[in-house]
Design a protein around this motif. Structure first.
Motif, PDB file in Angstrom:
ATOM      1  N   ASP A 173       0.825  -1.212   0.000  1.00 20.78           N
ATOM      2  CA  ASP A 173       0.000   0.000   0.000  1.00 20.78           C
ATOM      3  C   ASP A 173       0.859   1.261   0.000  1.00 20.78           C
ATOM      4  OD1 ASP A 173      -2.224  -1.566   0.006  1.00 20.78           O
ATOM      5  OD2 ASP A 173      -2.723  -1.264   2.111  1.00 20.78           O
ATOM      6  N   PHE A 174       1.928   1.246   0.797  1.00 25.34           N
ATOM      7  CA  PHE A 174       2.795   2.411   0.852  1.00 25.34           C
ATOM      8  C   PHE A 174       3.572   2.582  -0.452  1.00 25.34           C
ATOM      9  CE2 PHE A 174       1.827   1.792   5.261  1.00 25.34           C
ATOM     10  CZ  PHE A 174       1.838   3.069   5.812  1.00 25.34           C
ATOM     11  N   ALA A 175       3.968   1.471  -1.056  1.00 25.46           N
ATOM     12  CA  ALA A 175       4.696   1.545  -2.324  1.00 25.46           C
ATOM     13  C   ALA A 175       3.841   2.187  -3.414  1.00 25.46           C
ATOM     14  CB  ALA A 175       5.137   0.149  -2.759  1.00 25.46           C
ATOM     15  N   LEU A 176       2.530   1.959  -3.354  1.00 24.70           N
ATOM     16  CA  LEU A 176       1.631   2.493  -4.376  1.00 24.70           C
ATOM     17  C   LEU A 176       1.146   3.904  -4.074  1.00 24.70           C
ATOM     18  CD1 LEU A 176      -0.581  -0.636  -5.170  1.00 24.70           C
ATOM     19  CD2 LEU A 176       1.089   0.437  -6.689  1.00 24.70           C
ATOM     20  N   PHE A 177       0.864   4.171  -2.787  1.00 26.79           N
ATOM     21  CA  PHE A 177       0.133   5.401  -2.478  1.00 26.79           C
ATOM     22  C   PHE A 177       0.859   6.388  -1.560  1.00 26.79           C
ATOM     23  CE2 PHE A 177      -3.000   1.875  -2.924  1.00 26.79           C
ATOM     24  CZ  PHE A 177      -3.468   2.217  -4.190  1.00 26.79           C
ATOM     25  N   ALA A 178       1.927   5.980  -0.879  1.00 26.56           N
ATOM     26  CA  ALA A 178       2.624   6.883   0.039  1.00 26.56           C
ATOM     27  C   ALA A 178       3.875   7.457  -0.610  1.00 26.56           C
ATOM     28  CB  ALA A 178       2.969   6.159   1.332  1.00 26.56           C
ATOM     29  N   ASN A 179       3.708   7.949  -1.823  1.00 24.62           N
ATOM     30  CA  ASN A 179       4.846   8.496  -2.549  1.00 24.62           C
ATOM     31  C   ASN A 179       4.376   9.623  -3.463  1.00 24.62           C
ATOM     32  OD1 ASN A 179       3.743   7.270  -4.898  1.00 24.62           O
ATOM     33  ND2 ASN A 179       4.703   5.337  -4.323  1.00 24.62           N
ATOM     34  N   LYS A 201      -4.006   8.092  -1.207  1.00 24.53           N
ATOM     35  CA  LYS A 201      -2.831   8.941  -1.067  1.00 24.53           C
ATOM     36  C   LYS A 201      -2.993   9.881   0.128  1.00 24.53           C
ATOM     37  CE  LYS A 201      -0.682   9.164  -5.648  1.00 24.53           C
ATOM     38  NZ  LYS A 201       0.711   9.166  -5.201  1.00 24.53           N
ATOM     39  N   GLY A 202      -4.213  10.381   0.304  1.00 26.07           N
ATOM     40  CA  GLY A 202      -4.467  11.266   1.430  1.00 26.07           C
ATOM     41  C   GLY A 202      -4.318  10.557   2.768  1.00 26.07           C
ATOM     42  N   VAL A 203      -4.792   9.331   2.839  1.00 25.33           N
ATOM     43  CA  VAL A 203      -4.715   8.550   4.084  1.00 25.33           C
ATOM     44  C   VAL A 203      -3.272   8.209   4.418  1.00 25.33           C
ATOM     45  CG1 VAL A 203      -5.293   6.337   5.146  1.00 25.33           C
ATOM     46  CG2 VAL A 203      -7.034   7.603   3.892  1.00 25.33           C
ATOM     47  N   LEU A 204      -2.480   7.846   3.386  1.00 25.41           N
ATOM     48  CA  LEU A 204      -1.119   7.358   3.607  1.00 25.41           C
ATOM     49  C   LEU A 204      -0.043   8.428   3.441  1.00 25.41           C
ATOM     50  CD1 LEU A 204      -1.453   3.894   1.824  1.00 25.41           C
ATOM     51  CD2 LEU A 204      -1.531   4.374   4.277  1.00 25.41           C
ATOM     52  N   GLY A 205      -0.466   9.657   3.151  1.00 23.62           N
ATOM     53  CA  GLY A 205       0.506  10.739   3.080  1.00 23.62           C
ATOM     54  C   GLY A 205       1.210  10.900   1.755  1.00 23.62           C
ATOM     55  N   GLY A 206       0.641  10.326   0.709  1.00 21.69           N
ATOM     56  CA  GLY A 206       1.254  10.463  -0.602  1.00 21.69           C
ATOM     57  C   GLY A 206       0.932  11.790  -1.258  1.00 21.69           C
ATOM     58  N   THR A 207       1.639  12.108  -2.333  1.00 24.37           N
ATOM     59  CA  THR A 207       1.397  13.334  -3.107  1.00 24.37           C
ATOM     60  C   THR A 207       1.329  12.970  -4.577  1.00 24.37           C
ATOM     61  OG1 THR A 207       3.775  13.792  -3.303  1.00 24.37           O
ATOM     62  CG2 THR A 207       2.601  14.763  -1.413  1.00 24.37           C
ATOM     63  N   GLY A 208       0.970  13.957  -5.395  1.00 27.79           N
ATOM     64  CA  GLY A 208       0.963  13.725  -6.841  1.00 27.79           C
ATOM     65  C   GLY A 208      -0.408  13.384  -7.383  1.00 27.79           C
TER      66      GLY A 208
END
Length: 208
Positions: A173-179, A201-208
């Motif tokens: 999940d982090f590899a996909l959405f926390a970046n 992305k919002g839940v895991l702190g991702g951007t883009g």
């Protein structure tokens, strides 16, 4: 006669060869891909080969209701250079170690208490899932996606061991959405819609 002299010389050389039994980590020096530099044997103590941290439950007050207490070379200097590492898993009720992979090691899980449902997905997309009780062991082959979930109503705990000092970790999940990977690329490569991707992305702190 010359053959006998050669063999005796070889045996003498082997008997006097320096054998390095261990390499207790010098934590004051930077870690390298091969591990930490060794401290001098004269400074090695019995306590360097003992780690007590796995006896204390980790803090499971977090988004996954779980905790991992590592015993790698940085925490357990005596493991340095031996190609081994270990850790404790604590799972509160509804706790989960999300789908993840260790690129550099296979993993053995030994259940201490509670009930844990664990499984992995092979490279052929075959799924292997088992609910484990205390005393049972399950192995997760190197590089394959796997997970652990608390299958009971009380806390569960386990110890995991890796056949590498640096097993590596990548949580799916982090590899996909926390970046910072752009949303449109995540959408295009996962078949998820943009709204779902942005929410994750919002839940895991991702951007883009």
């Amino acid at each position: 006669m010359m053959r006998t002299i050669f063999l005796l010389s070889l045996l003498f050389a082997l008997s006097n060869a320096s054998v390095q039994d261990f390499c207790v980590a010098n934590l004051k020096r930077a870690e390298t891909p091969a591990g930490y530099p060794c401290i001098r044997p004269i400074h090695v103590k019995a306590t360097d080969f003992v780690f007590s941290g796995l006896g204390t439950p980790g803090n499971t007050t977090n988004i996954i209701n779980a905790a991992v207490t590592p015993a790698f070379a940085a925490q357990f200097p005596g493991l340095n250079g031996l190609g081994l590492s270990t850790a404790r898993l604590d799972l509160a009720p509804k706790g989960v170690i999300p789908m993840h992979t260790h690129p550099g090691a296979s993993e053995v899980l030994y259940v201490l208490s509670g009930s844990i449902t664990a499984g992995f997905v092979s490279s052929a997309n075959a799924v292997y899932v088992q609910t484990l009780k205390p005393g049972q062991v399950m192995i997760f082959p190197q590089g394959l996606l796997h997970f652990q979930i608390n299958a009971g109503k009380s806390s569960a705990a386990a110890v995991v061991t890796f056949n590498s000092a640096n097993p590596g970790l990548q949580i799916l999940d982090f590899a996909l959405f926390a970046n910072s990977l752009p949303t449109e690329l995540v959408v295009g490569t996962t078949f998820l819609d943009a709204t779902t991707v942005k929410k994750l992305k919002g839940v895991l702190g991702g951007t883009g």
